[in-house]
Design an enzyme around this catalytic site. Structure first.
Site, mmCIF file in Angstrom:
data_model
loop_
_atom_site.group_PDB
_atom_site.id
_atom_site.type_symbol
_atom_site.label_atom_id
_atom_site.label_comp_id
_atom_site.label_asym_id
_atom_site.label_seq_id
_atom_site.Cartn_x
_atom_site.Cartn_y
_atom_site.Cartn_z
ATOM 1 N N GLY A 43 0.744 -8.420 -5.192
ATOM 2 C CA GLY A 43 0.717 -8.544 -6.647
ATOM 3 C C GLY A 43 -0.069 -7.401 -7.253
ATOM 4 N N SER A 110 1.229 -4.483 0.367
ATOM 5 C CA SER A 110 1.345 -4.011 -1.005
ATOM 6 C C SER A 110 -0.042 -4.051 -1.661
ATOM 7 C CB SER A 110 2.387 -4.856 -1.755
ATOM 8 O OG SER A 110 2.738 -4.269 -2.970
ATOM 9 N N TRP A 111 -0.217 -4.788 -2.771
ATOM 10 C CA TRP A 111 -1.560 -4.941 -3.334
ATOM 11 C C TRP A 111 -2.514 -5.535 -2.293
ATOM 12 C CZ3 TRP A 111 -5.479 -4.042 -6.339
ATOM 13 C CH2 TRP A 111 -6.520 -4.987 -6.426
ATOM 14 N N ASP A 265 10.985 2.533 0.942
ATOM 15 C CA ASP A 265 10.164 1.747 0.021
ATOM 16 C C ASP A 265 10.102 2.467 -1.324
ATOM 17 O OD1 ASP A 265 8.140 0.391 -1.366
ATOM 18 O OD2 ASP A 265 6.974 0.014 0.454
ATOM 19 N N HIS A 293 10.432 -2.358 0.785
ATOM 20 C CA HIS A 293 9.045 -2.764 0.574
ATOM 21 C C HIS A 293 8.708 -4.158 1.080
ATOM 22 C CE1 HIS A 293 5.137 -2.651 -1.415
ATOM 23 N NE2 HIS A 293 5.409 -3.796 -2.034
#
Length: 323
Positions: A43, A110-111, A265, A293
């Site tokens: 996120g 990711s985050w 990605d 991703h």
């Protein structure tokens, strides 16, 4: 090709009060005496789900999942108050202490890779190893690429839907324009903006179209927390100093890491992972040739499950046939 482990249920749940007004949802599954691993979701604002604990062999790992401030089952939902990278780093420490864990493995995508790096650089003595996916260094150029100009040229059809809530005269600063609506009093405009923002992310996260993932991202409750919290973080440069995560790599250069990144990605281009790997002599970079991703793509899932087994084998000193 490795797939996720069978579904399991948590054996413990914790509602952990942290900085006002936040209460975090935390659960544990797998072996209570296993190697501790914490799943750090993306996120910011996405939350965990039943798949999050299935990357790990439940006979080897004590699996901790939690929803970060403002998302998932944590409360209050989509709250931006006292919600920053450094609040989340403190929350991870609070969870570790509450569960009586000395050191743990960090597993973030990711985050989640951003937050894993920030936590490890703050508390390197509490980390065994890191397994990271879809590296996001959260620098202005990466925000600009995905939310202003860059990825837009690869997906002009999806981009038009992303732009729809924003009048043409405000499109020169899209993060600012979305922030205005996502934090405004007009709830209809807020939800319109949230769905456009989150759907754009879901549509571009996989190499091949995945309608189920798009539906997951665009579900109203989830879309609101993803869009509001991401936009809040990005307009504040993720509360990081310029190039901080690369600058501070010497603090964790000794820690082992496996980095998994899709060749195609678009959300977080491969140069993020390449630059991190170059700054981290003790890291192993695995470029997945037929993936984008998302952790749900088969090649990414395979690499992550294998990475978790490899780290467990190394830390628990088990021979390969026991993993």
């Amino acid at each position: 090709m490795q797939t996720l482990y069978p579904e399991i249920k948590p054996h413990a749940r914790h509602d952990l009060a942290v900085g006002e007004p936040h209460v975090l949802y935390v659960d544990e599954s797998g072996s209570p005496d296993g190697l501790p691993v914490v799943f750090i979701h993306g996120g910011p604002g996405a939350g965990c789900d039943a798949l999050s604990r299935r990357f790990f062999d439940p006979n080897l790992y004590r699996i901790i999942t939690f929803d970060q401030r403002g998302c998932g089952r944590s409360t209050p939902h989509a709250s931006l108050e006292n919600n920053s990278t450094w609040h989340l780093v403190e929350d991870l420490e609070r969870i570790r202490e509450h569960l009586g864990i000395d050191k743990w493995v960090l597993f973030g995508g990711s985050w989640g890779s951003t937050l894993s790096l920030a936590y490890a650089q703050t508390h390197p003595e509490r980390v065994h190893a890191l397994i990271l996916r879809g590296i996001f260094l959260c620098r202005p150029q990466e925000i600009h690429w995905f939310y202003q100009e860059g990825a837009s040229r690869l997906f002009p059809d999806y981009w038009q839907d992303y732009l729809a809530p924003i009048p043409p005269e405000e499109r020169g600063e899209l993060v600012q324009a979305f922030y205005k609506r996502l934090t405004g009093a007009d709830q209809i405009a807020q939800m319109h903006a949230a769905k456009a923002w989150s759907t754009w992310e879901g549509r571009t996260a996989t190499l091949r179209p995945n309608p189920q993932l798009v539906d997951h991202f665009s579900e109203p409750n989830r879309a609101l927390s993803i869009a509001r919290i991401e936009c809040h973080y990005f307009i504040n440069n993720a509360f990081l100093e310029p190039d901080q995560l690369i600058r501070d790599m010497p603090k964790i250069a000794h820690l082992p890491s496996i980095i998994v990144h899709g060749r195609y990605d678009v959300v977080c281009p491969l140069d993020n992972a390449w630059e991190l790997h170059q700054a981290w002599p003790n890291s192993e970079l695995q470029v997945i040739r037929d993936a984008g991703h998302a952790a749900s793509e088969p090649g990414i899932t395979d690499a992550l499950v294998r990475a978790a087994n490899q780290i467990a084998r190394r830390l628990l000193k088990l021979p390969p046939e026991e993993v």
